[in-house]
Design a protein around this motif. Structure first.
Motif, PDB file in Angstrom:
ATOM      1  N   HIS A   1      94.289  56.441  44.315  1.00 16.48           N
ATOM      2  CA  HIS A   1      93.456  55.321  44.783  1.00 16.48           C
ATOM      3  C   HIS A   1      92.416  55.895  45.741  1.00 16.48           C
ATOM      4  O   HIS A   1      92.765  56.493  46.755  1.00 16.48           O
ATOM      5  CB  HIS A   1      94.342  54.292  45.494  1.00 16.48           C
ATOM      6  CG  HIS A   1      93.626  53.016  45.849  1.00 16.48           C
ATOM      7  ND1 HIS A   1      94.000  51.789  45.347  1.00 16.48           N
ATOM      8  CD2 HIS A   1      92.576  52.783  46.668  1.00 16.48           C
ATOM      9  CE1 HIS A   1      93.194  50.851  45.845  1.00 16.48           C
ATOM     10  NE2 HIS A   1      92.322  51.432  46.663  1.00 16.48           N
TER      11      HIS A   1
ATOM     12  N   CYS B   1      88.924  54.688  47.646  1.00 17.65           N
ATOM     13  CA  CYS B   1      88.039  53.532  47.858  1.00 17.65           C
ATOM     14  C   CYS B   1      87.402  53.613  49.241  1.00 17.65           C
ATOM     15  O   CYS B   1      87.631  54.555  50.000  1.00 17.65           O
ATOM     16  CB  CYS B   1      88.850  52.253  47.744  1.00 17.65           C
ATOM     17  SG  CYS B   1      90.016  52.021  49.111  1.00 17.65           S
TER      18      CYS B   1
ATOM     19  N   GLY C   1      87.833  50.817  51.107  1.00 17.99           N
ATOM     20  CA  GLY C   1      88.505  49.652  51.673  1.00 17.99           C
ATOM     21  C   GLY C   1      88.133  48.372  50.944  1.00 17.99           C
ATOM     22  O   GLY C   1      88.858  47.383  50.992  1.00 17.99           O
TER      23      GLY C   1
ATOM     24  N   CYS D   1      88.713  47.024  44.867  1.00 14.45           N
ATOM     25  CA  CYS D   1      89.921  47.848  44.772  1.00 14.45           C
ATOM     26  C   CYS D   1      91.174  47.092  45.178  1.00 14.45           C
ATOM     27  O   CYS D   1      92.273  47.629  45.092  1.00 14.45           O
ATOM     28  CB  CYS D   1      89.756  49.089  45.633  1.00 14.45           C
ATOM     29  SG  CYS D   1      89.754  48.716  47.386  1.00 14.45           S
TER      30      CYS D   1
ATOM     31  N   CYS E   1      92.291  46.315  48.116  1.00 13.74           N
ATOM     32  CA  CYS E   1      92.878  46.628  49.425  1.00 13.74           C
ATOM     33  C   CYS E   1      92.721  45.391  50.314  1.00 13.74           C
ATOM     34  O   CYS E   1      91.739  44.666  50.190  1.00 13.74           O
ATOM     35  CB  CYS E   1      92.162  47.809  50.069  1.00 13.74           C
ATOM     36  SG  CYS E   1      92.788  49.421  49.569  1.00 13.74           S
TER      37      CYS E   1
ATOM     38  N   PRO F   1      96.216  53.298  50.378  1.00 15.96           N
ATOM     39  CA  PRO F   1      95.589  54.556  50.785  1.00 15.96           C
ATOM     40  C   PRO F   1      95.489  54.726  52.304  1.00 15.96           C
ATOM     41  O   PRO F   1      95.589  53.764  53.058  1.00 15.96           O
ATOM     42  CB  PRO F   1      94.195  54.445  50.163  1.00 15.96           C
ATOM     43  CG  PRO F   1      93.925  52.990  50.077  1.00 15.96           C
ATOM     44  CD  PRO F   1      95.253  52.309  49.869  1.00 15.96           C
TER      45      PRO F   1
HETATM   46 ZN   LIG Z   1      91.231  50.351  48.182  1.00 12.85          ZN
END
Ligand SMILES: [Zn+2]
Length: 218
Positions: A93, A95, A97, A111, A113, A130
């Motif tokens: 993963h 990203c 955030g 993503c 999150c 993550p």
């Molecule tokens: Zn993420």
């Protein structure tokens, strides 16, 4: 000074390495393969470059015997916050955030999150989310022409401050004079053991040009 496209001359970290062990001390270390850069940096910091790592003898280390460095940060883009989760197959993963940064096919897509750092941290603790990888590219205020150094941090506390720092850098609008410092944080654990650690902080002091004009940097 157009630093963005220029290669990074070395890395920056904190703590002191002694006999291969990292000691939690409030000092910054600058690491570079360039003997010339090491010499210039050591000279403004009033010290000598050292060859510390037997595994990488060409790497030179300059230890700043202080908890804060005056640095030049050209623009908010020099401070980036990414999040990464690794598993047995590799990067699982990646990203910022909000959206995926890789693989290419997923880049730009949400993503999933959680929106707050508190929730993200809780998920990461459970191994489900993550961890932050924050990267700051900066120049030393006392020798900006030597090149850019990279500081990478996986600290949640540092990651939590990124947005605020980027906003301040954007407000300055020009290259900014900043302080990269280590703040000592002390707390007692549940079994009353005192724990002390050092938290990296960036303080934006103002525009580089106006500070140079006032003679605050040379
Ligand atoms: Zn993420």
């Amino acid at each position: 000074m157009s630093g963005a496209a220029e290669p990074v001359i070395g890395d920056c970290d904190f703590g002191r390495i002694l006999d291969g062990k990292l000691l939690a001390q409030p000092v910054w270390r600058l690491l570079t393969m360039s003997p010339q850069a090491a010499k210039s940096v050591a000279s403004v910091l009033g010290t000598e470059p050292q060859q510390r790592l037997a595994t990488s003898p060409e790497q030179l280390e300059v230890v700043a015997e202080k908890a804060s460095l005056r640095v030049l940060i050209e623009d908010p883009g020099r401070l980036t916050a990414q999040m990464k989760l690794w598993d047995s197959r590799g990067l699982a993963h990646h990203c910022d955030g909000r959206v995926f940064l890789s693989p290419e096919a997923d880049a730009g897509h949400p993503c999933a999150c959680p929106p707050t750092m508190v929730e993200r941290r809780a998920r990461a603790r459970r191994g489900q989310g993550p961890q932050p990888v924050t990267t700051l590219l900066f120049r030393l205020a006392e020798c900006p022409d030597v090149g850019s150094f990279r500081f990478r941090s996986s600290s949640w506390r540092f990651a939590e401050t990124v947005e605020g720092i980027r906003t301040q850098l954007a407000t300055v609008g020009d290259p900014a004079l900043c302080e990269l410092a280590l703040q000592s944080v002390e707390f007692a654990t549940q079994n009353s053991r005192r724990v002390c650690y050092h938290k990296p902080v960036v303080r934006v002091l103002g525009s580089w040009a106006s500070n140079s004009a006032m003679g605050l940097v040379t």
